[in-house]
Design a protein around this motif. Structure first.
Motif, PDB file in Angstrom:
ATOM      1  N   GLY A   1      -6.447   5.399   1.023  1.00  0.00           N
ATOM      2  CA  GLY A   1      -5.978   6.111  -0.155  1.00  0.00           C
ATOM      3  C   GLY A   1      -4.712   5.528  -0.749  1.00  0.00           C
ATOM      4  O   GLY A   1      -3.876   6.271  -1.277  1.00  0.00           O
ATOM      5  N   CYS A   2      -4.555   4.199  -0.685  1.00  0.00           N
ATOM      6  CA  CYS A   2      -3.372   3.554  -1.265  1.00  0.00           C
ATOM      7  C   CYS A   2      -3.291   3.920  -2.751  1.00  0.00           C
ATOM      8  O   CYS A   2      -4.176   3.557  -3.529  1.00  0.00           O
ATOM      9  CB  CYS A   2      -3.454   2.042  -1.107  1.00  0.00           C
ATOM     10  SG  CYS A   2      -3.575   1.475   0.607  1.00  0.00           S
ATOM     11  N   GLU A   3      -2.228   4.615  -3.133  1.00  0.00           N
ATOM     12  CA  GLU A   3      -2.153   5.168  -4.486  1.00  0.00           C
ATOM     13  C   GLU A   3      -1.936   4.102  -5.545  1.00  0.00           C
ATOM     14  O   GLU A   3      -2.240   4.323  -6.719  1.00  0.00           O
ATOM     15  CB  GLU A   3      -1.055   6.227  -4.544  1.00  0.00           C
ATOM     16  CG  GLU A   3      -1.385   7.457  -3.696  1.00  0.00           C
ATOM     17  CD  GLU A   3      -0.484   8.624  -3.991  1.00  0.00           C
ATOM     18  OE1 GLU A   3       0.725   8.400  -4.206  1.00  0.00           O
ATOM     19  OE2 GLU A   3      -0.986   9.770  -4.006  1.00  0.00           O
ATOM     20  N   ASN A   4      -1.415   2.940  -5.162  1.00  0.00           N
ATOM     21  CA  ASN A   4      -1.208   1.874  -6.142  1.00  0.00           C
ATOM     22  C   ASN A   4      -2.455   1.032  -6.367  1.00  0.00           C
ATOM     23  O   ASN A   4      -2.459   0.145  -7.224  1.00  0.00           O
ATOM     24  CB  ASN A   4      -0.057   0.966  -5.708  1.00  0.00           C
ATOM     25  CG  ASN A   4      -0.237   0.422  -4.290  1.00  0.00           C
ATOM     26  OD1 ASN A   4      -0.693   1.121  -3.395  1.00  0.00           O
ATOM     27  ND2 ASN A   4       0.135  -0.828  -4.076  1.00  0.00           N
ATOM     28  N   ASP A   5      -3.523   1.308  -5.598  1.00  0.00           N
ATOM     29  CA  ASP A   5      -4.807   0.611  -5.770  1.00  0.00           C
ATOM     30  C   ASP A   5      -4.593  -0.900  -5.884  1.00  0.00           C
ATOM     31  O   ASP A   5      -4.981  -1.528  -6.874  1.00  0.00           O
ATOM     32  CB  ASP A   5      -5.508   1.143  -7.016  1.00  0.00           C
ATOM     33  CG  ASP A   5      -7.012   0.909  -6.994  1.00  0.00           C
ATOM     34  OD1 ASP A   5      -7.527   0.511  -5.927  1.00  0.00           O
ATOM     35  OD2 ASP A   5      -7.662   1.121  -8.036  1.00  0.00           O
TER      36      ASP A   5
ATOM     37  N   ARG B   1      -9.752  -4.569   0.702  1.00  0.00           N
ATOM     38  CA  ARG B   1      -9.901  -3.598  -0.393  1.00  0.00           C
ATOM     39  C   ARG B   1     -10.597  -2.342   0.097  1.00  0.00           C
ATOM     40  O   ARG B   1     -10.203  -1.222  -0.269  1.00  0.00           O
ATOM     41  CB  ARG B   1     -10.672  -4.217  -1.554  1.00  0.00           C
ATOM     42  CG  ARG B   1     -10.862  -3.242  -2.724  1.00  0.00           C
ATOM     43  CD  ARG B   1     -11.215  -3.953  -4.003  1.00  0.00           C
ATOM     44  NE  ARG B   1     -12.522  -4.573  -3.973  1.00  0.00           N
ATOM     45  CZ  ARG B   1     -13.003  -5.343  -4.973  1.00  0.00           C
ATOM     46  NH1 ARG B   1     -12.253  -5.605  -6.030  1.00  0.00           N
ATOM     47  NH2 ARG B   1     -14.210  -5.867  -4.875  1.00  0.00           N
TER      48      ARG B   1
ATOM     49  N   THR C   1      -7.967  -0.341   1.838  1.00  0.00           N
ATOM     50  CA  THR C   1      -7.045   0.370   0.934  1.00  0.00           C
ATOM     51  C   THR C   1      -7.708   1.604   0.333  1.00  0.00           C
ATOM     52  O   THR C   1      -7.053   2.630   0.125  1.00  0.00           O
ATOM     53  CB  THR C   1      -6.555  -0.551  -0.210  1.00  0.00           C
ATOM     54  OG1 THR C   1      -7.644  -0.922  -1.060  1.00  0.00           O
ATOM     55  CG2 THR C   1      -5.887  -1.797   0.350  1.00  0.00           C
ATOM     56  N   GLU C   2      -8.991   1.519   0.065  1.00  0.00           N
ATOM     57  CA  GLU C   2      -9.709   2.679  -0.461  1.00  0.00           C
ATOM     58  C   GLU C   2      -9.814   3.776   0.589  1.00  0.00           C
ATOM     59  O   GLU C   2      -9.652   4.967   0.289  1.00  0.00           O
ATOM     60  CB  GLU C   2     -11.098   2.255  -0.939  1.00  0.00           C
ATOM     61  CG  GLU C   2     -11.056   1.333  -2.165  1.00  0.00           C
ATOM     62  CD  GLU C   2     -12.398   0.697  -2.477  1.00  0.00           C
ATOM     63  OE1 GLU C   2     -13.324   0.828  -1.641  1.00  0.00           O
ATOM     64  OE2 GLU C   2     -12.520   0.061  -3.545  1.00  0.00           O
TER      65      GLU C   2
ATOM     66  N   CYS D   1       0.867  -1.185   0.000  1.00  0.00           N
ATOM     67  CA  CYS D   1       0.000   0.000   0.000  1.00  0.00           C
ATOM     68  C   CYS D   1       0.899   1.229   0.000  1.00  0.00           C
ATOM     69  O   CYS D   1       1.566   1.505   0.997  1.00  0.00           O
ATOM     70  CB  CYS D   1      -0.921   0.011   1.223  1.00  0.00           C
ATOM     71  SG  CYS D   1      -1.796   1.591   1.480  1.00  0.00           S
TER      72      CYS D   1
ATOM     73  N   ALA E   1      -7.657  -3.741  -6.703  1.00  0.00           N
ATOM     74  CA  ALA E   1      -8.730  -3.258  -7.579  1.00  0.00           C
ATOM     75  C   ALA E   1      -9.459  -4.401  -8.272  1.00  0.00           C
ATOM     76  O   ALA E   1     -10.668  -4.329  -8.498  1.00  0.00           O
ATOM     77  CB  ALA E   1      -8.155  -2.298  -8.612  1.00  0.00           C
TER      78      ALA E   1
END
Length: 239
Positions: A219-223, A212, A215-216, A166, A226
């Protein structure tokens, strides 16, 4: 289960739309007793950012009902999404591990008719890279290994742990490169039963979907999660 006087457990019926908790509640230790919160019917829309509240038609809700074998589900919220974000961010700051207590128990679920302490629970924390391969971190008993869309999972009959990269935004990016996000699900409803592989796979699917959501929220930038999960056991890692 003992509930403090004057408090009501937070209950969410997943099979009925429009029925949502009035507020998140703080739950005491493993007893998951709600303190100072109430629940009831409401026509207000559910808060979009509350990680533990599951829409009746969501994949998380459907998988959870399969795990519990019941459509009438009680939800207990130990920490809300804002507390998760604050705690996880604080841990990454200098001196954070000494100040921020992780992993953080988020929520637990059980059939509404159950009165005991057994439940499906979810928690999140950070796992430093140097700890990821330690034997002390391994689960006891027979362990199943999975790789799901880049996430690594290990699971025994009761507990599942998922780790994934993350990348946090802003000034926490560098610190987040030294850790993995770890989600853990435990299902004590299965204790003393003959656990089927299908049930373990369902629990991992539920953990993936809940992680998931984390992570949303973070704000995990690598998503990283998904893609939808396809859960299949993989060979154990090399020694």
């Amino acid at each position: 289960m003992h509930t403090p006087a004057g408090a009501q457990p937070l209950k969410l019926t997943l099979g009925k739309k429009g029925r949502s908790p009035a507020a998140a509640c703080v739950v005491v230790a493993l007893a998951i007793a709600a303190s100072g919160c109430t629940s009831g019917d409401s026509t207000e829309p559910q808060a979009r950012d509350e990680l533990c509240r599951l829409a009746p038609d969501s994949g998380e809700s459907g998988t959870l009902r399969q795990l519990l074998g019941d459509n009438d589900v009680r939800t207990d919220i130990s920490n809300d999404t804002d507390h998760l974000i604050e705690s996880m961010r604080d841990w990454l700051k200098p001196g954070g591990p000494e100040r921020s207590a992780l992993p953080l128990r988020m929520c637990s679920y059980r059939p509404a008719k159950n009165t005991g302490a057994r439940m499906v629970s979810i928690e999140f924390g950070w796992l430093p890279h140097e700890e990821a391969g330690r034997r002390s971190e391994a689960l006891p008993g027979k362990v199943h290994h999975y790789t799901v869309n880049g996430a690594t999972v290990q699971a025994n009959d009761i507990v599942s742990r998922l780790t994934v990269t993350c990348r946090m935004p802003g000034d926490l990016e560098e610190a987040s490169q030294k850790v993995m996000l770890q989600g853990e699900a435990s299902n004590t409803l299965l204790m003393g039963t003959e656990v089927q592989q299908k049930t373990i796979d369902q629990q991992i699917t539920f953990l993936y979907l809940m992680t998931r959501r984390a992570t949303e929220a973070l704000g995990c930038e690598n998503d990283p999660l998904a893609k939808n999960p396809v859960v299949k056991p993989s060979p154990p890692p090399a020694e």
